[in-house]
Design a protein around this motif. Structure first.
Motif, PDB file in Angstrom:
ATOM      1  N   LEU A 104       0.941  -1.211  -0.037  1.00  0.00           N
ATOM      2  CA  LEU A 104       0.076  -0.095   0.041  1.00  0.00           C
ATOM      3  C   LEU A 104       1.000   1.310   0.175  1.00  0.00           C
ATOM      4  O   LEU A 104       1.850   1.358   0.761  1.00  0.00           O
ATOM      5  CB  LEU A 104      -0.984  -0.012   1.187  1.00  0.00           C
ATOM      6  CG  LEU A 104      -1.758   1.172   1.499  1.00  0.00           C
ATOM      7  CD1 LEU A 104      -2.900   1.070   0.398  1.00  0.00           C
ATOM      8  CD2 LEU A 104      -2.603   0.904   2.673  1.00  0.00           C
ATOM      9  N   GLY A 105       0.531   2.247  -0.803  1.00  0.00           N
ATOM     10  CA  GLY A 105       1.436   3.343  -0.973  1.00  0.00           C
ATOM     11  C   GLY A 105       0.818   4.504  -1.837  1.00  0.00           C
ATOM     12  O   GLY A 105      -0.141   4.347  -2.450  1.00  0.00           O
ATOM     13  N   VAL A 106       1.533   5.754  -1.627  1.00  0.00           N
ATOM     14  CA  VAL A 106       1.249   6.834  -2.375  1.00  0.00           C
ATOM     15  C   VAL A 106       2.679   7.304  -3.023  1.00  0.00           C
ATOM     16  O   VAL A 106       3.475   7.138  -2.467  1.00  0.00           O
ATOM     17  CB  VAL A 106       0.935   8.005  -1.473  1.00  0.00           C
ATOM     18  CG1 VAL A 106      -0.562   7.606  -0.824  1.00  0.00           C
ATOM     19  CG2 VAL A 106       1.571   8.274  -0.214  1.00  0.00           C
ATOM     20  N   THR A 107       2.315   8.002  -4.231  1.00  0.00           N
ATOM     21  CA  THR A 107       3.459   8.742  -4.875  1.00  0.00           C
ATOM     22  C   THR A 107       3.178  10.031  -5.491  1.00  0.00           C
ATOM     23  O   THR A 107       2.137   9.766  -6.676  1.00  0.00           O
ATOM     24  CB  THR A 107       4.229   7.680  -5.921  1.00  0.00           C
ATOM     25  OG1 THR A 107       4.349   6.488  -5.204  1.00  0.00           O
ATOM     26  CG2 THR A 107       5.229   8.210  -6.576  1.00  0.00           C
ATOM     27  N   PRO A 108       3.599  11.155  -5.461  1.00  0.00           N
ATOM     28  CA  PRO A 108       3.345  12.146  -6.269  1.00  0.00           C
ATOM     29  C   PRO A 108       4.250  12.018  -7.517  1.00  0.00           C
ATOM     30  O   PRO A 108       5.422  11.785  -7.207  1.00  0.00           O
ATOM     31  CB  PRO A 108       3.842  13.507  -5.547  1.00  0.00           C
ATOM     32  CG  PRO A 108       4.536  12.901  -4.225  1.00  0.00           C
ATOM     33  CD  PRO A 108       4.189  11.390  -4.286  1.00  0.00           C
ATOM     34  N   MET A 109       3.902  12.194  -8.536  1.00  0.00           N
ATOM     35  CA  MET A 109       4.693  12.115  -9.969  1.00  0.00           C
ATOM     36  C   MET A 109       4.358  13.326 -10.690  1.00  0.00           C
ATOM     37  O   MET A 109       3.629  14.249 -10.666  1.00  0.00           O
ATOM     38  CB  MET A 109       3.868  10.995 -10.905  1.00  0.00           C
ATOM     39  CG  MET A 109       3.701   9.315 -10.111  1.00  0.00           C
ATOM     40  SD  MET A 109       5.373   8.713 -10.304  1.00  0.00           S
ATOM     41  CE  MET A 109       5.659   8.346 -11.853  1.00  0.00           C
ATOM     42  N   VAL A 110       5.598  13.684 -11.288  1.00  0.00           N
ATOM     43  CA  VAL A 110       5.704  14.794 -12.129  1.00  0.00           C
ATOM     44  C   VAL A 110       6.000  14.360 -13.398  1.00  0.00           C
ATOM     45  O   VAL A 110       6.894  13.431 -13.674  1.00  0.00           O
ATOM     46  CB  VAL A 110       7.049  15.727 -11.409  1.00  0.00           C
ATOM     47  CG1 VAL A 110       7.507  16.976 -12.611  1.00  0.00           C
ATOM     48  CG2 VAL A 110       6.734  16.351 -10.371  1.00  0.00           C
ATOM     49  N   ARG A 111       5.133  14.956 -14.217  1.00  0.00           N
ATOM     50  CA  ARG A 111       5.308  14.435 -15.709  1.00  0.00           C
ATOM     51  C   ARG A 111       5.839  15.656 -16.612  1.00  0.00           C
ATOM     52  O   ARG A 111       5.211  16.743 -16.418  1.00  0.00           O
ATOM     53  CB  ARG A 111       3.952  13.940 -16.209  1.00  0.00           C
ATOM     54  CG  ARG A 111       3.443  12.515 -15.616  1.00  0.00           C
ATOM     55  CD  ARG A 111       2.338  11.989 -16.470  1.00  0.00           C
ATOM     56  NE  ARG A 111       2.078  10.625 -15.938  1.00  0.00           N
ATOM     57  CZ  ARG A 111       0.812  10.232 -15.781  1.00  0.00           C
ATOM     58  NH1 ARG A 111      -0.170  10.946 -15.938  1.00  0.00           N
ATOM     59  NH2 ARG A 111       0.780   9.162 -15.070  1.00  0.00           N
TER      60      ARG A 111
END
Length: 197
Positions: A104-111
């Protein structure tokens, strides 16, 4: 040499990774511009399949939020901040003993994505946190802690009549940044499909 002193560079690296993600998020929030109405405040569902060393396979279900934060338009491309939450299942086929692991996890992604076109390619990167149901994968392979950090890089494309589809490939590294030894980490290569509502 003192073992605690050996961990200081690893802990410093983890702190730098988290600080970098927070700075990127802060910069995005401070200088964000409204995205076009067609792509602001969109939600998506993502399915990924991955493989890693020690014959570990992964199925990942992602929930994606695109708040429409875009900035630094450069030659028909721009940066975009995306939030992802993941629930994944790992299965190992190596060793006499193995655990089925849930993640289980969270990730902010920059595209960095193309502004227009029927097919809009992008590159992406992000760092987040993961919690595992078991740190021991097989009788000879353990990640030592249930709490892990995750770094992800990838490429992909957004397409469809309303830009509702995305497909891509990612490399993901999961490790505890030296919180506890051994810390071998695990590297997944993943393919994913996403539908944006």
């Amino acid at each position: 040499m003192n073992k605690n002193n050996d961990l200081i560079p690893l802990k410093a690296t983890a702190v730098r990774c988290v600080a970098s993600v927070l700075l990127v998020c802060a910069a995005a929030t401070a200088s964000a511009q409204e995205a076009p109405a067609s792509s602001s405040n969109r939600f998506g569902a993502q399915v990924a399949l991955g493989v890693a060393q020690h014959k570990v396979k992964k199925v990942d279900l992602g929930f994606v939020w695109d708040p429409g934060l875009n900035w630094w338009e450069i030659g028909g491309w721009h940066f975009s901040l995306i939030g992802e939450a993941h629930l994944a299942y790992w299965h190992a086929n190596e060793g006499a003993f193995h655990n089925d692991v849930y993640e289980l996890g969270v990730t902010p992604m920059v595209r960095f994505i193309k502004d227009t076109g029927a097919i809009r390619p992008y590159i992406e990167a992000g760092a987040g946190v993961r919690v595992l149901s078991h740190p021991t994968i097989t009788d000879t392979y353990t990640l030592s802690t249930a709490f892990q950090f995750s770094e992800t890089v990838g490429i992909g494309a957004q397409f469809g009549a309303h830009q509702q589809y995305q497909a891509g490939a990612r490399f993901q590294h999961v490790s505890n940044a030296g919180i506890k030894e051994p810390n071998p980490g695990i590297n997944f290569t993943q393919l994913y499909l996403q539908y944006n509502f």
